[in-house]
Design an enzyme around this catalytic site. Structure first.
Site, PDB file in Angstrom:
ATOM      1  N   ARG A  33      -1.707  -6.006  -6.035  1.00  0.00           N
ATOM      2  CA  ARG A  33      -1.699  -6.944  -7.165  1.00  0.00           C
ATOM      3  C   ARG A  33      -2.773  -8.011  -7.000  1.00  0.00           C
ATOM      4  O   ARG A  33      -3.410  -8.414  -7.945  1.00  0.00           O
ATOM      5  CB  ARG A  33      -0.331  -7.624  -7.293  1.00  0.00           C
ATOM      6  CG  ARG A  33       0.679  -6.763  -7.995  1.00  0.00           C
ATOM      7  CD  ARG A  33       1.922  -7.554  -8.267  1.00  0.00           C
ATOM      8  NE  ARG A  33       2.733  -7.569  -7.049  1.00  0.00           N
ATOM      9  CZ  ARG A  33       3.503  -8.572  -6.693  1.00  0.00           C
ATOM     10  NH1 ARG A  33       3.608  -9.642  -7.418  1.00  0.00           N
ATOM     11  NH2 ARG A  33       4.203  -8.501  -5.597  1.00  0.00           N
ATOM     12  N   GLU A 109       5.297  -0.993  13.772  1.00  0.00           N
ATOM     13  CA  GLU A 109       3.838  -0.828  13.780  1.00  0.00           C
ATOM     14  C   GLU A 109       3.184  -1.913  14.625  1.00  0.00           C
ATOM     15  O   GLU A 109       2.331  -1.633  15.465  1.00  0.00           O
ATOM     16  CB  GLU A 109       3.274  -0.930  12.356  1.00  0.00           C
ATOM     17  CG  GLU A 109       3.498   0.237  11.473  1.00  0.00           C
ATOM     18  CD  GLU A 109       2.923   0.034  10.076  1.00  0.00           C
ATOM     19  OE1 GLU A 109       3.143   0.909   9.244  1.00  0.00           O
ATOM     20  OE2 GLU A 109       2.248  -0.991   9.815  1.00  0.00           O
TER      21      GLU A 109
END
Length: 184
Positions: A33, A109
């Site tokens: 966005r 991660e």
């Protein structure tokens, strides 16, 4: 004897990188966005770098390439494959946002990225997207709120929670870049 925080020169020289860059962020669609992740990806690719893009719907061929069987990986949500891919990246860019710590996947991660930074010399470049480094390192503010909510939601051992906190602190101590929506 090398310190535990510096990469082992022998393992660094023996590493064969499968990708140049791995980008870790909470939600690639959310950052799309603002255009930041998209523009970063385009910039890196236009510079000729091979950027691993974590997208939904991992193909069976990719799984087999990295030596994973299809069924067990799906049962594990793809995380084991992703952690293996992180090991094969020369550079990891972590985009810390206010909701980064609300994702167990992102923290897994991050933990792997920081392990690779220490053990094989992976370069880690943090970007602080609408959060301050101290909020990430100390797990405070809206970033800390998201982290605390995750800890309430998931079943993680005390050791795992400490490892996530240490990884956040270590990553926040690295030189990085602040980025706010006003800088777009």
């Amino acid at each position: 004897m090398p310190s535990s925080s510096s990469p082992n020169p022998t393992s660094l020289s023996q590493t064969k990188w499968k990708h140049d860059v791995f980008i870790s962020c909470m939600d690639c669609f959310q950052h799309a966005r603002s255009g930041f992740r998209y523009h970063l990806l385009c910039l890196l690719q236009s510079a000729g770098l091979d950027v691993y893009k974590d997208v939904y719907g991992i193909r069976k061929e990719l799984l087999q390439t990295y030596g994973f069987s299809y069924t067990p990986l799906l049962a594990n949500g793809g995380l084991s494959l992703l952690l293996k891919i992180i090991e094969g990246c020369r550079v990891s860019i972590i985009i810390f946002s206010s909701d980064f710590a609300s994702s167990r996947w992102c923290l897994e991660e991050l933990e792997k990225i920081m392990e690779c930074h220490t053990t094989i010399g992976q370069i880690v470049l943090p970007v602080f997207y609408n959060v301050e480094p101290w909020e990430v390192g100390r797990q405070r503010g809206t970033f800390g709120d998201a982290f605390q909510e995750l800890l309430k939601r998931v079943s993680a051992t005390k050791d795992k929670r400490k490892r996530w906190g240490r990884a956040l602190t270590k990553a926040a101590e690295l030189e990085g870049w602040p980025l706010t929506d006003s800088l777009r």
